[in-house]
Design a protein around this motif. Structure first.
Motif, PDB file in Angstrom:
ATOM      1  N   HIS A  13       0.809  -1.234   0.016  1.00 57.07           N
ATOM      2  CA  HIS A  13       0.159  -0.048   0.028  1.00 57.07           C
ATOM      3  C   HIS A  13       0.769   1.302  -0.059  1.00 57.07           C
ATOM      4  O   HIS A  13       1.680   1.451   0.775  1.00 57.07           O
ATOM      5  CB  HIS A  13      -0.791   0.122   1.226  1.00 57.07           C
ATOM      6  CG  HIS A  13      -1.693   1.225   1.496  1.00 57.07           C
ATOM      7  ND1 HIS A  13      -2.276   1.838   2.523  1.00 57.07           N
ATOM      8  CD2 HIS A  13      -2.634   1.967   0.397  1.00 57.07           C
ATOM      9  CE1 HIS A  13      -3.203   2.731   2.256  1.00 57.07           C
ATOM     10  NE2 HIS A  13      -3.268   3.016   1.117  1.00 57.07           N
ATOM     11  N   VAL A  14       0.705   2.376  -0.815  1.00 58.07           N
ATOM     12  CA  VAL A  14       1.248   3.757  -1.111  1.00 58.07           C
ATOM     13  C   VAL A  14       0.027   4.439  -0.903  1.00 58.07           C
ATOM     14  O   VAL A  14      -0.660   4.895  -1.636  1.00 58.07           O
ATOM     15  CB  VAL A  14       1.979   3.804  -2.376  1.00 58.07           C
ATOM     16  CG1 VAL A  14       2.773   5.026  -2.082  1.00 58.07           C
ATOM     17  CG2 VAL A  14       2.832   2.691  -2.594  1.00 58.07           C
ATOM     18  N   PRO A  15      -0.017   4.997   0.453  1.00 65.00           N
ATOM     19  CA  PRO A  15      -1.103   6.242   0.762  1.00 65.00           C
ATOM     20  C   PRO A  15      -0.404   7.429   0.295  1.00 65.00           C
ATOM     21  O   PRO A  15       0.801   7.839   0.397  1.00 65.00           O
ATOM     22  CB  PRO A  15      -1.217   6.219   2.306  1.00 65.00           C
ATOM     23  CG  PRO A  15       0.025   5.654   2.876  1.00 65.00           C
ATOM     24  CD  PRO A  15       0.410   4.819   1.782  1.00 65.00           C
ATOM     25  N   TYR A  16      -1.458   8.196  -0.240  1.00 59.20           N
ATOM     26  CA  TYR A  16      -1.242   9.478  -0.605  1.00 59.20           C
ATOM     27  C   TYR A  16      -2.250  10.337  -0.318  1.00 59.20           C
ATOM     28  O   TYR A  16      -3.046  10.348   0.533  1.00 59.20           O
ATOM     29  CB  TYR A  16      -1.463   9.749  -2.265  1.00 59.20           C
ATOM     30  CG  TYR A  16      -0.597   9.057  -3.246  1.00 59.20           C
ATOM     31  CD1 TYR A  16       0.578   9.735  -3.936  1.00 59.20           C
ATOM     32  CD2 TYR A  16      -0.703   7.682  -3.335  1.00 59.20           C
ATOM     33  CE1 TYR A  16       1.083   9.018  -4.940  1.00 59.20           C
ATOM     34  CE2 TYR A  16       0.204   6.922  -4.160  1.00 59.20           C
ATOM     35  CZ  TYR A  16       1.123   7.535  -4.734  1.00 59.20           C
ATOM     36  OH  TYR A  16       2.108   6.796  -5.765  1.00 59.20           O
ATOM     37  N   ARG A  17      -1.808  11.900  -0.338  1.00 55.15           N
ATOM     38  CA  ARG A  17      -2.914  12.817   0.470  1.00 55.15           C
ATOM     39  C   ARG A  17      -3.872  13.341  -0.834  1.00 55.15           C
ATOM     40  O   ARG A  17      -3.643  14.329  -1.565  1.00 55.15           O
ATOM     41  CB  ARG A  17      -1.980  14.250   0.751  1.00 55.15           C
ATOM     42  CG  ARG A  17      -1.125  13.871   2.031  1.00 55.15           C
ATOM     43  CD  ARG A  17      -0.694  15.091   2.204  1.00 55.15           C
ATOM     44  NE  ARG A  17       0.265  14.994   3.598  1.00 55.15           N
ATOM     45  CZ  ARG A  17      -0.440  14.996   4.677  1.00 55.15           C
ATOM     46  NH1 ARG A  17      -1.799  15.354   4.943  1.00 55.15           N
ATOM     47  NH2 ARG A  17       0.342  14.882   5.875  1.00 55.15           N
ATOM     48  N   GLY A  18      -4.686  12.572  -1.140  1.00 51.62           N
ATOM     49  CA  GLY A  18      -5.586  12.369  -2.100  1.00 51.62           C
ATOM     50  C   GLY A  18      -5.533  11.641  -3.259  1.00 51.62           C
ATOM     51  O   GLY A  18      -4.559  10.970  -3.543  1.00 51.62           O
ATOM     52  N   THR A  19      -6.780  11.427  -4.135  1.00 45.19           N
ATOM     53  CA  THR A  19      -6.792  10.654  -5.003  1.00 45.19           C
ATOM     54  C   THR A  19      -5.873  11.209  -6.259  1.00 45.19           C
ATOM     55  O   THR A  19      -5.406  10.321  -6.912  1.00 45.19           O
ATOM     56  CB  THR A  19      -8.189  10.292  -5.648  1.00 45.19           C
ATOM     57  OG1 THR A  19      -8.829   9.968  -4.572  1.00 45.19           O
ATOM     58  CG2 THR A  19      -8.242   9.523  -6.866  1.00 45.19           C
ATOM     59  N   GLY A  20      -5.964  12.323  -6.577  1.00 42.25           N
ATOM     60  CA  GLY A  20      -5.182  13.244  -7.612  1.00 42.25           C
ATOM     61  C   GLY A  20      -3.654  12.919  -7.695  1.00 42.25           C
ATOM     62  O   GLY A  20      -3.148  12.167  -8.717  1.00 42.25           O
ATOM     63  N   PRO A  21      -3.091  12.749  -6.850  1.00 42.97           N
ATOM     64  CA  PRO A  21      -1.536  12.442  -6.639  1.00 42.97           C
ATOM     65  C   PRO A  21      -1.375  10.905  -6.888  1.00 42.97           C
ATOM     66  O   PRO A  21      -0.480  10.640  -7.538  1.00 42.97           O
ATOM     67  CB  PRO A  21      -1.142  12.773  -5.350  1.00 42.97           C
ATOM     68  CG  PRO A  21      -2.174  13.867  -4.935  1.00 42.97           C
ATOM     69  CD  PRO A  21      -3.346  13.711  -5.432  1.00 42.97           C
ATOM     70  N   ALA A  22      -2.111  10.177  -6.501  1.00 41.97           N
ATOM     71  CA  ALA A  22      -2.016   8.719  -6.778  1.00 41.97           C
ATOM     72  C   ALA A  22      -2.197   8.223  -7.994  1.00 41.97           C
ATOM     73  O   ALA A  22      -1.525   7.563  -8.621  1.00 41.97           O
ATOM     74  CB  ALA A  22      -3.179   7.884  -5.844  1.00 41.97           C
ATOM     75  N   LEU A  23      -3.508   9.209  -8.734  1.00 48.63           N
ATOM     76  CA  LEU A  23      -3.661   8.802 -10.304  1.00 48.63           C
ATOM     77  C   LEU A  23      -2.494   9.496 -11.110  1.00 48.63           C
ATOM     78  O   LEU A  23      -2.283   8.712 -12.065  1.00 48.63           O
ATOM     79  CB  LEU A  23      -4.756   9.305 -10.471  1.00 48.63           C
ATOM     80  CG  LEU A  23      -5.385   9.194 -11.839  1.00 48.63           C
ATOM     81  CD1 LEU A  23      -5.938   7.696 -12.144  1.00 48.63           C
ATOM     82  CD2 LEU A  23      -6.819   9.872 -11.992  1.00 48.63           C
ATOM     83  N   ASN A  24      -1.856  10.442 -10.854  1.00 45.15           N
ATOM     84  CA  ASN A  24      -0.688  10.919 -11.440  1.00 45.15           C
ATOM     85  C   ASN A  24       0.361   9.872 -11.527  1.00 45.15           C
ATOM     86  O   ASN A  24       0.868   9.885 -12.633  1.00 45.15           O
ATOM     87  CB  ASN A  24      -0.360  12.376 -10.680  1.00 45.15           C
ATOM     88  CG  ASN A  24      -1.198  13.174 -11.128  1.00 45.15           C
ATOM     89  OD1 ASN A  24      -2.276  13.225 -12.065  1.00 45.15           O
ATOM     90  ND2 ASN A  24      -1.180  14.356 -10.347  1.00 45.15           N
ATOM     91  N   ASP A  25       0.538   9.284 -10.303  1.00 44.33           N
ATOM     92  CA  ASP A  25       1.715   8.483 -10.262  1.00 44.33           C
ATOM     93  C   ASP A  25       1.261   6.995 -10.835  1.00 44.33           C
ATOM     94  O   ASP A  25       2.205   6.231 -11.405  1.00 44.33           O
ATOM     95  CB  ASP A  25       1.921   8.049  -8.867  1.00 44.33           C
ATOM     96  CG  ASP A  25       2.969   8.985  -8.356  1.00 44.33           C
ATOM     97  OD1 ASP A  25       3.470  10.004  -9.040  1.00 44.33           O
ATOM     98  OD2 ASP A  25       3.640   8.766  -6.994  1.00 44.33           O
ATOM     99  N   LEU A  26       0.023   6.731 -11.059  1.00 40.78           N
ATOM    100  CA  LEU A  26      -0.302   5.685 -11.733  1.00 40.78           C
ATOM    101  C   LEU A  26      -0.096   5.880 -13.142  1.00 40.78           C
ATOM    102  O   LEU A  26       0.535   5.076 -14.045  1.00 40.78           O
ATOM    103  CB  LEU A  26      -1.888   5.392 -11.373  1.00 40.78           C
ATOM    104  CG  LEU A  26      -2.261   3.912 -12.093  1.00 40.78           C
ATOM    105  CD1 LEU A  26      -1.780   2.791 -11.182  1.00 40.78           C
ATOM    106  CD2 LEU A  26      -3.809   3.930 -12.096  1.00 40.78           C
ATOM    107  N   ILE A  27      -0.367   6.966 -13.507  1.00 38.37           N
ATOM    108  CA  ILE A  27      -0.272   7.407 -15.208  1.00 38.37           C
ATOM    109  C   ILE A  27       1.280   7.421 -15.553  1.00 38.37           C
ATOM    110  O   ILE A  27       1.719   7.126 -16.373  1.00 38.37           O
ATOM    111  CB  ILE A  27      -1.072   8.602 -15.377  1.00 38.37           C
ATOM    112  CG1 ILE A  27      -2.404   8.657 -15.326  1.00 38.37           C
ATOM    113  CG2 ILE A  27      -0.508   9.220 -16.726  1.00 38.37           C
ATOM    114  CD1 ILE A  27      -3.247   9.938 -15.310  1.00 38.37           C
TER     115      ILE A  27
END
Length: 308
Positions: free
Chosen positions: A166-180
């Motif tokens: 699990h890699v927790p982020y401060r919000g969905t946006g940063p997580a999605l950016n790293d996925l992309i």
């Protein structure tokens, strides 16, 4: 317009209503609340205003409503976090099962299982096989510990017996950016929020988390096709302070049901992959209890805790 049940009972007596959204503007809960507020204002003949009160996974806004005057003029538009936070956070300032009164379940939203464009897996079965072959090597992101994306992935891991990191982020946006960007492998997210990225090919969707296919992305099979029994649905419901009179709650529920069943409202939400509902207070209470039980068992078995 014929008087609604609420107006006939003397409520809201010409005063505006406030819908507290415990998340930032622009998210799915906020969009659903604004569409509902527009219709509700028309039904009641008074302004219905939105107040965004984000923070602590929805706790700040929910706590405000729990402590508000119990007269039906300040309501909470809650998400699934109302059924999970009390299992995860040690010192919540309120008890969602005791300090809030259910009014109406208003919407459900499917989630989708995503992988980054750098990932070779093309199906849920591929992901399960890859995770079993390399325990802990595959990373999955979320908007933080205890969020719906985190719990969905943890449920997936438990049901498959795999281990992912699990890699927790401060919000969905940063997580999605790293996925992309290829810095994260896997993520669960609300379909509404990512459908454009899926269609553009910047991320790849493997499956939906509902039992059936979704008309926005009909080519996607359910996760349950490869993992029987897996189901995750994000939802929204309206709650009032616990001491609000039953007559006011029933009046509000009746008006909300009428709004959510309007063809225009249902069409607008369906375009966002949101199913408009509308329920009795008892039906929402039953739904909340089932969700709290489901996620509480997961939180305890996985020992998920927040430091907040």
């Amino acid at each position: 317009m014929a008087p609604t049940m609420a107006r006939a009972s003397g409520f809201p007596a010409g005063r505006p209503l406030k819908l507290v959204v415990p998340f930032p503007a622009g998210g799915s809960t906020d969009v659903i609340a604004r569409i509902a507020a527009e219709g509700l204002g028309g039904r009641l003949g008074v302004p219905v205003v939105i107040e965004n009160k984000p923070g602590a996974g929805g706790t700040i806004g929910a706590s405000q409503v729990a402590k508000a005057a119990p007269d039906g003029h300040e309501l909470l538009v809650a998400s699934v976090s109302i059924s999970t936070n009390h299992h995860i956070f040690k010192n919540l300032p309120f008890d969602p099962l005791k300090d809030l009164a259910p009014v109406s379940l208003i919407a459900t939203v499917p989630n989708v299982l995503l992988v980054g464009p750098h990932v070779s897996m093309r199906s849920t079965a591929d992901l399960i096989a890859a995770a079993k072959a390399a325990p802990g090597k595959i990373t999955y992101g979320s908007a933080g510990i205890g969020t719906s994306a985190h719990l969905a992935a943890e449920l997936f891991c438990q049901m498959t017996g795999v281990t992912m990191t699990h890699v927790p982020y401060r919000g969905t946006g940063p997580a999605l950016n790293d996925l992309i960007g290829g810095r994260l492998d896997v993520m669960f997210d609300i379909l509404t929020a990512v459908v454009q990225q899926v269609k553009a090919g910047t991320v790849r969707a493997l499956a939906v988390t509902t039992p059936g296919r979704n008309p926005l992305l009909p080519e996607l099979p359910p996760v349950a096709d490869s993992l029987p029994g897996f189901e995750v649905t994000t939802w929204n419901g309206v709650f009032a302070p616990a001491a609000t009179p039953a007559a006011v709650i029933d009046s509000l529920s009746a008006s909300i049901v009428q709004v959510m069943r309007q063809d225009g409202v249902r069409t607008r939400l369906a375009e966002l992959s949101v199913e408009a509902l509308g329920s009795s207070p008892a039906e929402l209470a039953t739904w909340l209890a089932a969700e709290s039980d489901k996620w509480g068992r997961l939180v305890r078995s996985a020992n998920i805790r927040s430091n907040d």
